[in-house]
Write an enzyme that holds these catalytic residues in place. Structure first.
Site, PDB file in Angstrom:
ATOM      1  N   LYS A   9       0.835  -1.206   0.000  1.00 20.21           N
ATOM      2  CA  LYS A   9       0.000   0.000   0.000  1.00 20.21           C
ATOM      3  C   LYS A   9       0.876   1.264   0.000  1.00 20.21           C
ATOM      4  O   LYS A   9       2.090   1.194   0.236  1.00 20.21           O
ATOM      5  CB  LYS A   9      -0.910  -0.029   1.226  1.00 20.21           C
ATOM      6  CG  LYS A   9      -1.871  -1.231   1.263  1.00 20.21           C
ATOM      7  CD  LYS A   9      -2.767  -1.181   2.504  1.00 20.21           C
ATOM      8  CE  LYS A   9      -3.657  -2.408   2.620  1.00 20.21           C
ATOM      9  NZ  LYS A   9      -4.594  -2.309   3.760  1.00 20.21           N
ATOM     10  N   TYR A  49     -12.449  -2.892  -2.549  1.00 19.94           N
ATOM     11  CA  TYR A  49     -13.001  -2.888  -1.189  1.00 19.94           C
ATOM     12  C   TYR A  49     -14.523  -2.835  -1.201  1.00 19.94           C
ATOM     13  O   TYR A  49     -15.133  -2.222  -0.315  1.00 19.94           O
ATOM     14  CB  TYR A  49     -12.420  -1.719  -0.391  1.00 19.94           C
ATOM     15  CG  TYR A  49     -10.982  -1.921   0.058  1.00 19.94           C
ATOM     16  CD1 TYR A  49     -10.619  -3.035   0.824  1.00 19.94           C
ATOM     17  CD2 TYR A  49      -9.989  -0.995  -0.248  1.00 19.94           C
ATOM     18  CE1 TYR A  49      -9.298  -3.226   1.248  1.00 19.94           C
ATOM     19  CE2 TYR A  49      -8.667  -1.170   0.182  1.00 19.94           C
ATOM     20  CZ  TYR A  49      -8.336  -2.293   0.934  1.00 19.94           C
ATOM     21  OH  TYR A  49      -7.044  -2.474   1.365  1.00 19.94           O
ATOM     22  N   ASN A 112      -1.523  -0.169   7.365  1.00 17.31           N
ATOM     23  CA  ASN A 112      -0.981  -1.466   7.769  1.00 17.31           C
ATOM     24  C   ASN A 112      -0.156  -2.111   6.660  1.00 17.31           C
ATOM     25  O   ASN A 112       0.046  -3.313   6.637  1.00 17.31           O
ATOM     26  CB  ASN A 112      -2.113  -2.379   8.252  1.00 17.31           C
ATOM     27  CG  ASN A 112      -3.185  -2.550   7.192  1.00 17.31           C
ATOM     28  OD1 ASN A 112      -3.016  -2.126   6.053  1.00 17.31           O
ATOM     29  ND2 ASN A 112      -4.286  -3.183   7.567  1.00 17.31           N
ATOM     30  N   HIS A 115      -1.773  -5.551   1.747  1.00 19.44           N
ATOM     31  CA  HIS A 115      -3.027  -6.284   1.578  1.00 19.44           C
ATOM     32  C   HIS A 115      -2.709  -7.667   1.035  1.00 19.44           C
ATOM     33  O   HIS A 115      -1.802  -7.818   0.220  1.00 19.44           O
ATOM     34  CB  HIS A 115      -3.944  -5.558   0.574  1.00 19.44           C
ATOM     35  CG  HIS A 115      -5.085  -6.425   0.113  1.00 19.44           C
ATOM     36  ND1 HIS A 115      -6.269  -6.535   0.815  1.00 19.44           N
ATOM     37  CD2 HIS A 115      -5.196  -7.280  -0.942  1.00 19.44           C
ATOM     38  CE1 HIS A 115      -7.064  -7.388   0.192  1.00 19.44           C
ATOM     39  NE2 HIS A 115      -6.435  -7.866  -0.876  1.00 19.44           N
ATOM     40  N   GLU A 126      -9.562 -10.766  -7.046  1.00 23.66           N
ATOM     41  CA  GLU A 126      -8.609  -9.662  -6.926  1.00 23.66           C
ATOM     42  C   GLU A 126      -7.484  -9.767  -7.955  1.00 23.66           C
ATOM     43  O   GLU A 126      -7.045  -8.748  -8.493  1.00 23.66           O
ATOM     44  CB  GLU A 126      -8.046  -9.623  -5.499  1.00 23.66           C
ATOM     45  CG  GLU A 126      -9.128  -9.249  -4.476  1.00 23.66           C
ATOM     46  CD  GLU A 126      -8.664  -9.370  -3.032  1.00 23.66           C
ATOM     47  OE1 GLU A 126      -7.481  -9.697  -2.789  1.00 23.66           O
ATOM     48  OE2 GLU A 126      -9.505  -9.129  -2.129  1.00 23.66           O
TER      49      GLU A 126
HETATM   50  O1  CDP Z   1      -6.825  -5.957   5.253  1.00 23.25           O
HETATM   51  P1  CDP Z   1      -7.649  -6.841   6.150  1.00 23.25           P
HETATM   52  O2  CDP Z   1      -8.398  -7.915   5.413  1.00 23.25           O
HETATM   53  O3  CDP Z   1      -6.822  -7.392   7.290  1.00 23.25           O
HETATM   54  O4  CDP Z   1      -8.729  -5.900   6.883  1.00 23.25           O
HETATM   55  P2  CDP Z   1     -10.240  -5.489   6.491  1.00 23.25           P
HETATM   56  O5  CDP Z   1     -11.034  -5.538   7.755  1.00 23.25           O
HETATM   57  O6  CDP Z   1     -10.740  -6.265   5.315  1.00 23.25           O
HETATM   58  O7  CDP Z   1     -10.097  -3.950   6.073  1.00 23.25           O
HETATM   59  C1  CDP Z   1      -9.511  -3.590   4.844  1.00 23.25           C
HETATM   60  C2  CDP Z   1      -8.558  -2.428   5.091  1.00 23.25           C
HETATM   61  O8  CDP Z   1      -9.296  -1.291   5.509  1.00 23.25           O
HETATM   62  C3  CDP Z   1      -7.543  -2.665   6.209  1.00 23.25           C
HETATM   63  O9  CDP Z   1      -6.404  -3.390   5.773  1.00 23.25           O
HETATM   64  C4  CDP Z   1      -7.209  -1.257   6.638  1.00 23.25           C
HETATM   65  O10 CDP Z   1      -6.229  -0.649   5.800  1.00 23.25           O
HETATM   66  C5  CDP Z   1      -8.534  -0.519   6.418  1.00 23.25           C
HETATM   67  N1  CDP Z   1      -9.331  -0.340   7.656  1.00 23.25           N
HETATM   68  C6  CDP Z   1      -9.548   0.948   8.136  1.00 23.25           C
HETATM   69  O11 CDP Z   1      -9.072   1.914   7.543  1.00 23.25           O
HETATM   70  N2  CDP Z   1     -10.305   1.145   9.285  1.00 23.25           N
HETATM   71  C7  CDP Z   1     -10.853   0.094   9.929  1.00 23.25           C
HETATM   72  N3  CDP Z   1     -11.576   0.311  11.037  1.00 23.25           N
HETATM   73  C8  CDP Z   1     -10.651  -1.215   9.447  1.00 23.25           C
HETATM   74  C9  CDP Z   1      -9.895  -1.410   8.297  1.00 23.25           C
END
Ligand code: CDP
Ligand code: MG
Length: 153
Positions: A9, A49, A112, A115, A126
């Site tokens: 990212k 997303y 983080n 992805h 994807e």
């Molecule tokens: O990436 P991952 O599948 O671990 O997490 P997700 O719950 O599918 O969320 C996708 C991405 O959204 C995360 O990797 C974060 O960068 C972002 N995110 C965020 O900005 N705020 C949150 N409360 C949760 C996720």
């Protein structure tokens, strides 16, 4: 053999961590079979997303993910989808275990760094979002006989 989509990212690129993150996947023995730098558009972010578009935090996620260059790649290997997710760690860098990429390098829930697809359907969807089939380069690394026993494939 599985393939999974990985995104380095914009925070990963800005923080000059791309090489170290890719090295983790190489060190593990995975194959990188596609790689490119790009800028994710708002439209692509909304497709990628889709499950999160309605969430209150989506607008800031879109601003972040479209706010700088991203490196997209495909990582291939045995059980690559699960293993790569485990190498990333929990979503928030504040919760991810030490030793995981997010646990070692991130102190944010949003920024983080990486992805990775969370299952076989997501990986297929994807990979198709980011890569044309001619951009995926299958190859057999010469080191394979030293990465696992012949009957493990
Ligand atoms: O990436 P991952 O599948 O671990 O997490 P997700 O719950 O599918 O969320 C996708 C991405 O959204 C995360 O990797 C974060 O960068 C972002 N995110 C965020 O900005 N705020 C949150 N409360 C949760 C996720
Ligand atoms: Mg997710």
């Amino acid at each position: 053999m599985e393939r999974t989509l990985v995104l380095l990212k914009p925070d990963c690129i800005q923080r000059r961590l791309a090489g170290r993150v890719l090295s983790r996947f190489e060190d593990k023995g995975f194959n990188i079979v596609a790689l490119k730098m790009m800028r994710i558009s708002p439209a692509l972010a909304q497709q990628h997303y889709a499950e999160h578009v309605a969430k209150p935090w989506y607008p800031t996620l879109e601003k972040f993910i479209t706010g700088g260059p991203t490196v997209a790649g495909i990582v291939e290997g045995l059980e690559a989808i699960r293993v790569v997710r485990e190498m990333l760690g929990a979503t928030s860098g504040l919760i991810a275990a030490a030793g995981t990429i997010r646990g070692d390098f991130s102190s944010s829930r949003q920024m983080n760094l990486v992805h990775a697809s969370d299952g076989p359907e997501a990986a297929q969807r994807e990979i198709a979002l980011y890569f044309k089939s001619e951009e995926i380069i299958a190859y057999e690394p010469t080191i394979t006989p030293w990465l696992r026993a012949g009957d493990e494939s």
